[in-house]
Write an enzyme that holds these catalytic residues in place. Structure first.
Site, mmCIF file in Angstrom:
data_model
loop_
_atom_site.group_PDB
_atom_site.id
_atom_site.type_symbol
_atom_site.label_atom_id
_atom_site.label_comp_id
_atom_site.label_asym_id
_atom_site.label_seq_id
_atom_site.Cartn_x
_atom_site.Cartn_y
_atom_site.Cartn_z
ATOM 1 N N LYS A 70 22.703 -22.408 47.283
ATOM 2 C CA LYS A 70 21.545 -23.057 45.702
ATOM 3 C C LYS A 70 20.043 -23.069 46.623
ATOM 4 O O LYS A 70 19.110 -23.093 45.068
ATOM 5 C CB LYS A 70 21.662 -24.585 45.553
ATOM 6 C CG LYS A 70 23.132 -24.847 45.084
ATOM 7 C CD LYS A 70 23.126 -26.350 44.260
ATOM 8 C CE LYS A 70 24.689 -26.743 44.220
ATOM 9 N NZ LYS A 70 24.786 -28.019 43.939
ATOM 10 N N GLY A 71 19.392 -23.223 48.077
ATOM 11 C CA GLY A 71 18.059 -23.747 48.195
ATOM 12 C C GLY A 71 17.531 -22.509 47.823
ATOM 13 O O GLY A 71 16.257 -22.913 48.329
ATOM 14 N N GLU A 126 17.076 -16.012 51.726
ATOM 15 C CA GLU A 126 17.539 -17.131 52.572
ATOM 16 C C GLU A 126 16.608 -18.482 51.623
ATOM 17 O O GLU A 126 15.098 -18.116 52.553
ATOM 18 C CB GLU A 126 18.134 -17.750 53.204
ATOM 19 C CG GLU A 126 18.560 -18.173 53.857
ATOM 20 C CD GLU A 126 19.845 -18.707 53.010
ATOM 21 O OE1 GLU A 126 19.504 -19.871 52.617
ATOM 22 O OE2 GLU A 126 20.890 -19.010 54.199
ATOM 23 N N ASP A 127 16.513 -19.423 52.239
ATOM 24 C CA ASP A 127 15.540 -20.494 51.938
ATOM 25 C C ASP A 127 15.395 -20.674 53.275
ATOM 26 O O ASP A 127 14.064 -20.619 53.588
ATOM 27 C CB ASP A 127 15.998 -21.676 51.562
ATOM 28 C CG ASP A 127 17.546 -22.853 51.978
ATOM 29 O OD1 ASP A 127 17.661 -21.320 52.552
ATOM 30 O OD2 ASP A 127 18.040 -23.772 51.223
ATOM 31 N N ASP A 130 17.844 -21.831 60.302
ATOM 32 C CA ASP A 130 17.720 -23.430 61.006
ATOM 33 C C ASP A 130 18.042 -22.687 62.684
ATOM 34 O O ASP A 130 17.993 -22.107 63.425
ATOM 35 C CB ASP A 130 18.344 -24.533 60.380
ATOM 36 C CG ASP A 130 17.957 -25.821 61.205
ATOM 37 O OD1 ASP A 130 18.023 -25.847 62.535
ATOM 38 O OD2 ASP A 130 18.695 -26.795 60.850
ATOM 39 N N PHE A 180 13.393 -31.916 59.621
ATOM 40 C CA PHE A 180 14.559 -31.729 58.395
ATOM 41 C C PHE A 180 13.422 -31.617 57.000
ATOM 42 O O PHE A 180 12.018 -32.422 57.344
ATOM 43 C CB PHE A 180 15.107 -32.802 58.225
ATOM 44 C CG PHE A 180 16.342 -31.739 57.046
ATOM 45 C CD1 PHE A 180 17.388 -31.348 57.539
ATOM 46 C CD2 PHE A 180 15.772 -32.248 55.977
ATOM 47 C CE1 PHE A 180 18.425 -30.704 56.629
ATOM 48 C CE2 PHE A 180 17.012 -32.559 54.890
ATOM 49 C CZ PHE A 180 18.459 -31.378 55.131
ATOM 50 N N VAL A 181 13.075 -30.509 56.803
ATOM 51 C CA VAL A 181 12.638 -30.487 54.778
ATOM 52 C C VAL A 181 12.613 -30.644 54.171
ATOM 53 O O VAL A 181 13.851 -30.276 53.755
ATOM 54 C CB VAL A 181 11.183 -29.016 55.388
ATOM 55 C CG1 VAL A 181 10.348 -29.098 56.637
ATOM 56 C CG2 VAL A 181 12.177 -28.002 55.726
ATOM 57 N N ASP A 187 17.208 -28.716 49.374
ATOM 58 C CA ASP A 187 17.332 -30.634 49.183
ATOM 59 C C ASP A 187 17.818 -31.131 50.664
ATOM 60 O O ASP A 187 18.490 -30.617 51.434
ATOM 61 C CB ASP A 187 18.552 -29.840 48.138
ATOM 62 C CG ASP A 187 20.077 -29.720 49.088
ATOM 63 O OD1 ASP A 187 20.081 -28.728 50.013
ATOM 64 O OD2 ASP A 187 21.208 -30.741 48.811
ATOM 65 N N ARG A 193 15.485 -31.017 44.911
ATOM 66 C CA ARG A 193 14.950 -29.732 45.206
ATOM 67 C C ARG A 193 13.753 -28.750 44.042
ATOM 68 O O ARG A 193 12.695 -27.834 44.503
ATOM 69 C CB ARG A 193 16.133 -28.874 44.660
ATOM 70 C CG ARG A 193 17.465 -28.931 45.073
ATOM 71 C CD ARG A 193 18.559 -28.105 44.688
ATOM 72 N NE ARG A 193 19.616 -28.266 45.540
ATOM 73 C CZ ARG A 193 20.485 -27.819 46.595
ATOM 74 N NH1 ARG A 193 19.487 -26.842 47.427
ATOM 75 N NH2 ARG A 193 21.548 -27.550 47.040
HETATM 76 P P1 IMP Z 1 21.301 -23.104 60.197
HETATM 77 O O1 IMP Z 1 22.546 -22.097 59.255
HETATM 78 O O2 IMP Z 1 21.476 -23.597 60.739
HETATM 79 O O3 IMP Z 1 20.704 -21.688 59.819
HETATM 80 O O4 IMP Z 1 21.034 -23.593 58.606
HETATM 81 C C1 IMP Z 1 20.892 -23.050 57.487
HETATM 82 C C2 IMP Z 1 21.180 -23.723 55.855
HETATM 83 O O5 IMP Z 1 21.177 -24.780 56.517
HETATM 84 C C3 IMP Z 1 19.786 -23.790 55.304
HETATM 85 O O6 IMP Z 1 19.921 -22.573 54.437
HETATM 86 C C4 IMP Z 1 20.128 -24.961 54.528
HETATM 87 O O7 IMP Z 1 20.179 -25.130 53.680
HETATM 88 C C5 IMP Z 1 20.511 -26.111 55.366
HETATM 89 N N1 IMP Z 1 19.242 -26.608 55.990
HETATM 90 C C6 IMP Z 1 18.918 -25.872 57.511
HETATM 91 N N2 IMP Z 1 17.918 -26.352 57.854
HETATM 92 C C7 IMP Z 1 17.360 -27.539 56.229
HETATM 93 C C8 IMP Z 1 16.011 -28.312 56.235
HETATM 94 O O8 IMP Z 1 15.387 -28.926 56.568
HETATM 95 N N3 IMP Z 1 15.864 -28.999 54.726
HETATM 96 C C9 IMP Z 1 16.696 -28.597 53.675
HETATM 97 N N4 IMP Z 1 18.127 -27.292 54.055
HETATM 98 C C10 IMP Z 1 18.081 -26.749 55.227
HETATM 99 MG MG MG Z 2 20.850 -22.208 52.430
#
Ligand code: IMP
Ligand code: MG
Length: 207
Positions: A70-71, A126-127, A130, A180-181, A187, A193
């Site tokens: 949803k991000g 993508e939002d 990480d 973490f943001v 969210d 959100r």
């Molecule tokens: P990754 O798989 O670790 O790259 O994380 C990606 C997903 O984790 C993003 O699409 C977000 O939904 C969630 N995410 C990662 N970091 C944050 C953050 O700081 N705030 C909120 N959601 C996050």
């Molecule tokens: Mg996401």
């Protein structure tokens, strides 16, 4: 007759969203929120720039934007309107976090695409990136479906604290510190959100 539905709608909305400082003060009073990482104005400015770049790069080959729910929903809504091309839109929902603020290492597809990718110019929206786990999984999954091209646009990229899979991200909104943001679609446990800017979430893991 003067008090039409339209008149009332205008009055109601100007009493609420017209007063944007009133909306913000609700968030300012929240002790779980830390400093503003990206303001409403910074985000709008950068989203417009990304839209221009995508418009330029995809001229003559309209993209299919794949929003990652949803991000990315707010980012996608704003970005799509800054792209001056007759694009297509579809959505995927994946989950990699549950309610925790650390990655679980597991990506699940909760909702798959409706549109066939064959021959299309796919742009994943993508939002945040990480660990890179979500995007590399998505990328491989969509590549296997025979798109004409595949690229990634991420509003945020966190500076890596640990090695992560090499991922080409053609369009990056902002690089941010590994905190973490929340806000602008992002969210914690489904909250924040609708925070209009992006702020640090300081309260640790939600219950
Ligand atoms: P990754 O798989 O670790 O790259 O994380 C990606 C997903 O984790 C993003 O699409 C977000 O939904 C969630 N995410 C990662 N970091 C944050 C953050 O700081 N705030 C909120 N959601 C996050
Ligand atoms: Mg996401």
């Amino acid at each position: 007759m003067g008090d039409s539905v339209d008149d009332r709608a205008v009055t109601a909305s100007s009493g609420l969203s017209g007063d944007s400082s009133g909306v913000m003060s609700v968030w300012d009073a929240d002790p779980a929120l830390g400093r503003v990482v990206l303001s409403v104005e910074q985000i709008a400015q950068r989203v417009a720039e990304l839209g221009q770049a995508i418009t330029r790069d995809y001229a003559g080959r309209p993209p299919l934007l794949v929003g990652v729910l949803k991000g990315a929903f707010i980012f996608l809504a704003d970005l799509a309107r800054k792209i001056g091309l007759p694009l297509e839109l579809d959505f995927m929902a994946v989950s990699s976090y549950g309610t925790a603020t650390k990655t679980s290492g597991v990506v699940r597809i909760l909702k798959d695409l409706d549109i066939d990718l064959t021959g299309r110019h796919v742009l994943i929206v993508e939002d945040i990136l990480d660990s890179g786990l979500t995007l590399s999984y998505l990328r491989n999954s969509l590549l296997a479906r025979g798109p004409e091209s595949l690229a990634v646009c991420s509003l945020l990229v966190k500076r890596a604290v640990a090695p992560r899979p090499h991922l080409e991200v053609a369009y990056v909104g902002f690089y941010i510190e590994p905190e973490f943001v929340v806000g602008y679609g992002l969210d914690v446990a489904e909250r924040y959100r609708n925070l209009p800017d992006i702020r640090v979430y300081t309260a640790g893991e939600p219950v």
